[in-house]
Design a protein around this motif. Structure first.
Motif, PDB file in Angstrom:
ATOM      1  N   UNK A  14       0.776  -1.075   0.006  1.00 33.18           N
ATOM      2  CA  UNK A  14       0.082  -0.024   0.152  1.00 33.18           C
ATOM      3  C   UNK A  14       0.916   1.141  -0.112  1.00 33.18           C
ATOM      4  N   UNK A  15       0.862   1.969  -0.940  1.00 29.22           N
ATOM      5  CA  UNK A  15       1.419   3.388  -1.207  1.00 29.22           C
ATOM      6  C   UNK A  15       0.485   4.430  -1.275  1.00 29.22           C
ATOM      7  N   UNK A  16       0.975   5.692  -0.671  1.00 27.06           N
ATOM      8  CA  UNK A  16       0.253   7.141  -0.883  1.00 27.06           C
ATOM      9  C   UNK A  16       1.206   7.898  -1.279  1.00 27.06           C
ATOM     10  N   UNK A  17       0.676   9.135  -1.552  1.00 31.77           N
ATOM     11  CA  UNK A  17       1.569  10.278  -2.007  1.00 31.77           C
ATOM     12  C   UNK A  17       1.452  11.516  -0.766  1.00 31.77           C
ATOM     13  N   UNK A  49       9.387   7.961   4.834  1.00 33.85           N
ATOM     14  CA  UNK A  49      10.324   9.438   5.169  1.00 33.85           C
ATOM     15  C   UNK A  49       9.778  10.585   5.338  1.00 33.85           C
ATOM     16  N   UNK A  50       9.981  11.332   6.265  1.00 35.22           N
ATOM     17  CA  UNK A  50       9.134  12.732   6.155  1.00 35.22           C
ATOM     18  C   UNK A  50       9.188  13.535   4.778  1.00 35.22           C
ATOM     19  N   UNK A  51       7.972  14.129   4.629  1.00 32.14           N
ATOM     20  CA  UNK A  51       7.918  14.634   2.987  1.00 32.14           C
ATOM     21  C   UNK A  51       7.059  13.523   2.208  1.00 32.14           C
ATOM     22  N   UNK A  52       7.218  12.146   2.635  1.00 29.26           N
ATOM     23  CA  UNK A  52       6.610  11.327   1.759  1.00 29.26           C
ATOM     24  C   UNK A  52       7.436  10.779   0.747  1.00 29.26           C
ATOM     25  N   UNK A  53       6.712   9.712  -0.015  1.00 29.59           N
ATOM     26  CA  UNK A  53       5.732   8.953   0.247  1.00 29.59           C
ATOM     27  C   UNK A  53       5.686   7.775   1.445  1.00 29.59           C
ATOM     28  N   UNK A  54       4.707   7.399   1.637  1.00 33.03           N
ATOM     29  CA  UNK A  54       4.646   6.258   2.317  1.00 33.03           C
ATOM     30  C   UNK A  54       4.463   4.847   1.719  1.00 33.03           C
ATOM     31  N   UNK A  55       5.176   3.842   2.281  1.00 29.61           N
ATOM     32  CA  UNK A  55       5.027   2.507   1.554  1.00 29.61           C
ATOM     33  C   UNK A  55       5.027   1.547   2.734  1.00 29.61           C
TER      34      UNK A  55
END
Length: 64
Positions: A14-17, A49-55
């Motif tokens: 699952x990833x987001x921006x 990481x801060x600033x994204x993205x998240x995985x």
């Protein structure tokens, strides 16, 4: 029926921006997800990481 000696792996990503910075200690439920994966001999990887993205990647063994 013969059992397959080769283990299979179910992978969920699952990833987001978004803005990143997801933290298991923040009470967001990520720690619970990690414990559930571990209970099935799987693992959860978090990269946010801060600033994204998240995985988020969950790997669960499955098969015979």
């Amino acid at each position: 029926m013969a059992r397959n000696s080769r283990a299979s792996l179910l992978v969920i990503e699952v990833a987001d921006d978004g803005r990143g910075g997801a933290n298991e200690a923040g009470g967001t439920g990520l720690g619970g997800m990690r414990r559930r994966a571990a209970a099935l001999d799987g693992r959860l990887r978090l990269d946010s990481p801060p600033g994204g993205p998240t995985l988020i990647r969950v790997e669960l063994p499955c098969g015979w």
